[in-house]
Design an enzyme around this catalytic site. Structure first.
Site, PDB file in Angstrom:
ATOM      1  N   ASP A   1      -5.872   9.841   3.062  1.00 18.72           N
ATOM      2  CA  ASP A   1      -5.297   9.170   1.886  1.00 18.72           C
ATOM      3  C   ASP A   1      -3.772   9.203   1.946  1.00 18.72           C
ATOM      4  O   ASP A   1      -3.125   8.237   2.358  1.00 18.72           O
ATOM      5  CB  ASP A   1      -5.838   9.855   0.615  1.00 18.72           C
TER       6      ASP A   1
ATOM      7  N   LYS B   1     -11.536  17.890  -6.990  1.00 18.10           N
ATOM      8  CA  LYS B   1     -10.152  18.242  -6.690  1.00 18.10           C
ATOM      9  C   LYS B   1     -10.135  19.692  -6.192  1.00 18.10           C
ATOM     10  O   LYS B   1     -10.324  20.632  -6.981  1.00 18.10           O
ATOM     11  CB  LYS B   1      -9.294  18.064  -7.949  1.00 18.10           C
TER      12      LYS B   1
ATOM     13  N   GLU C   1     -11.478  15.078   2.286  1.00 18.03           N
ATOM     14  CA  GLU C   1     -10.380  14.109   2.147  1.00 18.03           C
ATOM     15  C   GLU C   1      -9.026  14.814   2.224  1.00 18.03           C
ATOM     16  O   GLU C   1      -8.794  15.797   1.517  1.00 18.03           O
ATOM     17  CB  GLU C   1     -10.517  13.349   0.815  1.00 18.03           C
TER      18      GLU C   1
ATOM     19  N   ASP D   1     -11.600  16.558  -2.113  1.00 17.87           N
ATOM     20  CA  ASP D   1     -10.250  16.032  -1.858  1.00 17.87           C
ATOM     21  C   ASP D   1      -9.227  17.141  -2.047  1.00 17.87           C
ATOM     22  O   ASP D   1      -8.978  17.584  -3.175  1.00 17.87           O
ATOM     23  CB  ASP D   1      -9.963  14.865  -2.798  1.00 17.87           C
TER      24      ASP D   1
ATOM     25  N   LYS E   1      -4.712   2.942  -1.980  1.00 16.77           N
ATOM     26  CA  LYS E   1      -4.135   2.902  -3.326  1.00 16.77           C
ATOM     27  C   LYS E   1      -3.165   1.720  -3.357  1.00 16.77           C
ATOM     28  O   LYS E   1      -2.249   1.647  -2.528  1.00 16.77           O
ATOM     29  CB  LYS E   1      -3.406   4.211  -3.643  1.00 16.77           C
TER      30      LYS E   1
HETATM   31 MG    MG Z   1      -7.187  11.317  -2.352  1.00 18.30          MG
END
Ligand code: MG
Length: 367
Positions: free
Chosen positions: A241, A165, A218, A193, A265
């Protein structure tokens, strides 16, 4: 066969690590999850789950999921849960947009269909590719040293794919990526990401600084156009994403060659039915995928496992076992991670049985 009753439950999911942090100083300590139970006039019952990553990640929030379900559920009583496309058209007619609201209902009806025909959901979604599915581990935002240590610890638990992250201070993010990369060995996968957290100039600085490291980037920036500009100036493999929130955006991204992989997702797209459409389109395009959800417990993880396991292995960059991040088990029969991998249940439907003592009383029910 008719839907006779829909019950909606709220479950708190605390984290083993205590806290999960990502870009822009956002964090969650206890996830607010919503479980849906769809009952039928035959006695067969299906379940689904939706759990937003807090209210500040996607345009979705936990109380909104329940408010939306309260809006839709009465209109589904009497519908045939096996007619997934008819059911989705009905949900879209009852409520414009809000895909995450519809996700748990769609999943629950796939669970019912699987039980009716005596097959696991992954078979209905295309069949089982391989024995199991590789998982990534999300590494909560922290100091570069602490994140590298976590990567090492989860590596020892069997994970081989790691999602850092980042999306914070670009200098610190560069250090985070460099520190994590040092822990890895051949065959491991590292993804940075940013969760939309960088401005375009910051993303370009980070991408340039890590150009010689084996790392994926990402969703660096908020908008699709910013991400596309970064994409066109980096040599790193690129994942989108948050911008890939419906099939039209995935199609546009493919036309623009905006990404090498898409993060799917289930709730972002509106359930297994629509996630399967996007998954199949990505396979046709030759585009790899991360298959997961925004968060969740046992039921969401079961749905992820069925979608991921029915995706050709060479297109699966990773899936996620969210049920291993949280301290509460909402159902029996959910996938259990072994050496960084999981498999979809071989039982009919999702293959899960909710724990009534954990779900408690419904927040509301309609019949
Ligand atoms: Mg992501």
């Amino acid at each position: 066969m008719k839907i006779s009753k829909i019950a909606v439950y709220q479950v708190d999911l605390p984290l083993h690590e205590g806290r999960y942090a990502w870009s822009g100083s956002k964090s969650v300590s206890v996830f607010d999850s919503t479980v849906v139970r769809v009952e039928t006039d035959t006695g067969i019952v299906g379940h689904g789950e939706v759990c937003p990553l807090g209210p500040a990640y996607l345009p979705a929030y936990a109380a909104g999921a329940r408010a939306g379900l309260h809006e839709i559920a009465p209109g589904l009583i009497g519908a045939d849960p096996r007619d997934l496309a008819v059911l989705n058209r009905r949900m879209d007619a009852l409520l414009q947009g809000h895909p995450y609201v519809k996700s748990a209902l769609d999943i629950a009806c796939w669970d019912i269909l699987g039980q009716v025909v005596g097959l696991p959901v992954c078979v209905l979604l295309g069949g089982r590719f391989g024995a199991d599915v590789g998982l990534y581990r999300a590494i909560s935002q922290d100091t570069p040293a602490a994140m590298a240590e976590k990567v090492g610890a989860y590596r020892r638990e069997g994970y081989r794919r790691f999602q850092l992250k980042v999306g914070g201070n670009p200098d610190e993010d560069i250090a985070r990526i460099q520190a994590a990369a040092e822990v890895l060995e051949t065959g491991d996968v590292l993804i940075a990401d940013a969760n939309t957290g960088w401005r375009q100039h910051e993303a370009l600085r980070v991408a340039h600084a890590v150009k010689d490291l084996d790392v994926y980037i990402e969703q660096p920036c908020r908008t699709y156009d910013e991400c596309l500009a970064v994409r066109r100036h980096t040599n790193r493999p690129f994942i989108l994403d948050e911008s890939m929130d419906d099939i039209a955006m995935v199609s546009r991204g493919h036309s623009d060659q905006a990404m090498d992989a898409v993060n799917i997702k289930i709730s972002k797209l509106g359930g297994l039915s629509k996630a399967r459409q996007v998954r199949d389109l990505c396979v046709s395009f030759g585009c790899a995928m991360i298959i997961e959800d925004s968060w969740g417990g046992d039921i969401a993880t079961a749905a992820i496992a069925h979608l991921a396991h029915s995706t050709p292995a060479e297109f699966r960059l990773a899936a996620t076992d969210f049920n291993s991040y949280v301290t509460v088990s909402t159902a029996q029969g959910a996938p259990k991670r072994t050496s960084g991998r999981m498999a979809a249940s071989t039982a009919p439907g999702l293959g899960i049985a909710p724990r009534p003592d954990v779900l408690g009383d419904p927040v509301f029910e309609v019949f």
